[in-house]
Design an enzyme around this catalytic site. Sequence first.
Site, PDB file in Angstrom:
ATOM      1  N   ASP A  53       0.744  -1.319  -0.055  1.00 25.93           N
ATOM      2  CA  ASP A  53       0.092  -0.064  -0.124  1.00 25.93           C
ATOM      3  C   ASP A  53       0.927   1.208  -0.192  1.00 25.93           C
ATOM      4  O   ASP A  53       1.846   1.357   0.885  1.00 25.93           O
ATOM      5  CB  ASP A  53      -0.823  -0.004   1.319  1.00 25.93           C
ATOM      6  CG  ASP A  53      -1.971   1.195   1.420  1.00 25.93           C
ATOM      7  OD1 ASP A  53      -3.264   0.658   1.598  1.00 25.93           O
ATOM      8  OD2 ASP A  53      -1.799   2.274   0.819  1.00 25.93           O
ATOM      9  N   ASP A  89      -3.690   2.416  -5.383  1.00 24.00           N
ATOM     10  CA  ASP A  89      -2.543   2.398  -4.660  1.00 24.00           C
ATOM     11  C   ASP A  89      -2.212   1.030  -3.830  1.00 24.00           C
ATOM     12  O   ASP A  89      -1.366   0.977  -2.768  1.00 24.00           O
ATOM     13  CB  ASP A  89      -2.310   3.572  -3.817  1.00 24.00           C
ATOM     14  CG  ASP A  89      -2.835   3.418  -2.374  1.00 24.00           C
ATOM     15  OD1 ASP A  89      -3.851   2.708  -2.252  1.00 24.00           O
ATOM     16  OD2 ASP A  89      -2.290   3.959  -1.491  1.00 24.00           O
ATOM     17  N   GLU A  90      -3.059  -0.041  -4.061  1.00 18.44           N
ATOM     18  CA  GLU A  90      -2.837  -1.204  -3.176  1.00 18.44           C
ATOM     19  C   GLU A  90      -2.921  -2.465  -3.913  1.00 18.44           C
ATOM     20  O   GLU A  90      -3.603  -2.334  -4.699  1.00 18.44           O
ATOM     21  CB  GLU A  90      -3.859  -0.772  -2.010  1.00 18.44           C
ATOM     22  CG  GLU A  90      -4.613  -1.908  -1.473  1.00 18.44           C
ATOM     23  CD  GLU A  90      -5.722  -1.397  -0.776  1.00 18.44           C
ATOM     24  OE1 GLU A  90      -6.003  -2.416   0.316  1.00 18.44           O
ATOM     25  OE2 GLU A  90      -6.498  -0.503  -0.928  1.00 18.44           O
TER      26      GLU A  90
HETATM   27  P1  TTP Z   1      -5.200   5.174   1.086  1.00 16.99           P
HETATM   28  O1  TTP Z   1      -4.281   4.073   0.820  1.00 16.99           O
HETATM   29  O2  TTP Z   1      -6.310   4.829   1.628  1.00 16.99           O
HETATM   30  O3  TTP Z   1      -4.747   6.337   1.570  1.00 16.99           O
HETATM   31  P2  TTP Z   1      -3.158   6.988   1.053  1.00 16.99           P
HETATM   32  O4  TTP Z   1      -2.209   6.302   0.263  1.00 16.99           O
HETATM   33  O5  TTP Z   1      -3.389   8.492   1.012  1.00 16.99           O
HETATM   34  O6  TTP Z   1      -2.657   7.071   2.749  1.00 16.99           O
HETATM   35  P3  TTP Z   1      -1.850   5.936   3.576  1.00 16.99           P
HETATM   36  O7  TTP Z   1      -2.068   4.662   2.479  1.00 16.99           O
HETATM   37  O8  TTP Z   1      -0.513   6.374   3.829  1.00 16.99           O
HETATM   38  O9  TTP Z   1      -2.733   5.717   4.900  1.00 16.99           O
HETATM   39  O10 TTP Z   1      -5.908   5.658  -0.362  1.00 16.99           O
HETATM   40  C1  TTP Z   1      -5.237   5.698  -1.686  1.00 16.99           C
HETATM   41  C2  TTP Z   1      -5.458   6.955  -2.418  1.00 16.99           C
HETATM   42  O11 TTP Z   1      -6.830   6.739  -2.906  1.00 16.99           O
HETATM   43  C3  TTP Z   1      -5.188   8.337  -1.719  1.00 16.99           C
HETATM   44  O12 TTP Z   1      -3.992   9.005  -1.904  1.00 16.99           O
HETATM   45  C4  TTP Z   1      -6.607   9.061  -2.466  1.00 16.99           C
HETATM   46  C5  TTP Z   1      -7.498   8.186  -2.731  1.00 16.99           C
HETATM   47  N1  TTP Z   1      -8.481   8.424  -1.955  1.00 16.99           N
HETATM   48  C6  TTP Z   1      -9.659   8.945  -2.208  1.00 16.99           C
HETATM   49  O13 TTP Z   1      -9.658   9.781  -3.374  1.00 16.99           O
HETATM   50  N2  TTP Z   1     -10.606   9.288  -1.389  1.00 16.99           N
HETATM   51  C7  TTP Z   1     -10.584   8.581  -0.141  1.00 16.99           C
HETATM   52  O14 TTP Z   1     -11.587   9.081   0.669  1.00 16.99           O
HETATM   53  C8  TTP Z   1      -9.416   7.699   0.056  1.00 16.99           C
HETATM   54  C9  TTP Z   1      -9.458   7.128   1.499  1.00 16.99           C
HETATM   55  C10 TTP Z   1      -8.489   7.704  -0.609  1.00 16.99           C
HETATM   56 MG    MG Z   2      -2.187   4.160   0.627  1.00 16.07          MG
END
Ligand code: TTP
Ligand code: MG
Length: 395
Positions: A9, A112-113
């Site tokens: 992730d 992103d995962e």
């Molecule tokens: P996440 O993996 O949930 O968050 P992140 O990568 O920003 O942070 P981390 O993993 O370090 O906690 O989400 C990945 C991407 O998806 C995030 O950068 C932006 C997008 N996203 C949205 O557009 N809306 C949302 O509500 C969420 C949770 C994420």
């Molecule tokens: Mg993330």
Amino acid sequence: MTRTILHVDMDAFFASVEQRDDPALRNKPILVGGGRGGGGPDGSGKRGVVTTASYEARVFGCRSAMPMAQAKRLCPQAIVVPVRMGVYSSVSRQVMAVLNEFTPDVEPVSIDEAFMDVTGSLHLFGDGVAIARLVKARIREVTGLCASVGVAPNKFLAKVASDLNKPDGLAIITAENAAAMLGPMSIRTLFGIGPKTADKLERFGIRTVADFRTTELPKLRTLVGDQADGWLRLANGADDRVVHQRERQKSIGKEQTFGDDVESPDQLRAVLMGQVEDAARRMREDALKCSRITVKLRTPDFTTITRAATLPEPSDSTSAIWSTARTLFDAWLRERPGPLRLLGVSLSGFEQAAQPTLFATTPTKANRIDATADAIVKRFGATGLTRGAQLSRRK
Ligand code: TTP
Ligand code: MG
């Protein structure tokens, strides 16, 4: 059979991409989304919401999905940056291509995962932790970004593990320590328990995974129905869901419908060149080579024609693809000169390109030009680069 599953992730994904591309944003609290020029994550509607807060902004309590105005109140010095979805998608493809260097068993879950089943790759790269380190290093090398990785015997535990030491995390959960690690965590950690179910369980005093485990099954069943059994298995660290490879892409293409029909062969060739450039770059990001090239044309009377050719051997070189696309297009024009409504190109017949880390190959001049062009597009966006044939578009 014991499996080794990784969950990868990216850290503060959208925000990290912005900080990578603009040194002025590094180490600063930034909020991606909302406000001026920003839209929802799909680039439309939904103004004024935070899609990602950088870790520097999270310290102030800023979070994803928070109204931008609220986030700005929590952290007035935060810099608001508009969403550049196209760039994030292209980085996402690079990340997934990196994961595919280690195993074909990669299941992307979101932009992103992804999960990886590396059980079959252990003999090549070492144990799960060794592979996790290599994956993190390769992602950093290719994208300049940081990922957190969880290593575990199943998907549920791997996902929990990737979240344990974020950012730049690497955590392991084993079959032996799973029950102890999960015990104090919130029931919201259990995959599939949504906010409504969680609220209900919490009203009955079931807050942690340990609480859930020690509640008698009949009581759990009356509270949450048949899903109680599955969640109980997760609460005990058991999960036998398999990692599903993503469906293979069948084609990568680009097409354009013109506002006014276009007649100039030079102008049409320039458009086609731009499309080849774009499709070939996306194909290289996925570490693919194509063997079939299809040019699509639509005349002003809405007749749609495709012309296809097969390459002597699969290629990922823009110049090889362009020369075939151009031959197809010129042959069409000789037959039926005249204006077009639509022009497009699509690449198919894919095979995996050699993986750069595993097989060192000597790059040809065309490869080096493509690599340079890809780097420029990555840095400045598609408008940063114009090959010779495209220049007539600027006239
Ligand atoms: P996440 O993996 O949930 O968050 P992140 O990568 O920003 O942070 P981390 O993993 O370090 O906690 O989400 C990945 C991407 O998806 C995030 O950068 C932006 C997008 N996203 C949205 O557009 N809306 C949302 O509500 C969420 C949770 C994420
Ligand atoms: Mg993330």
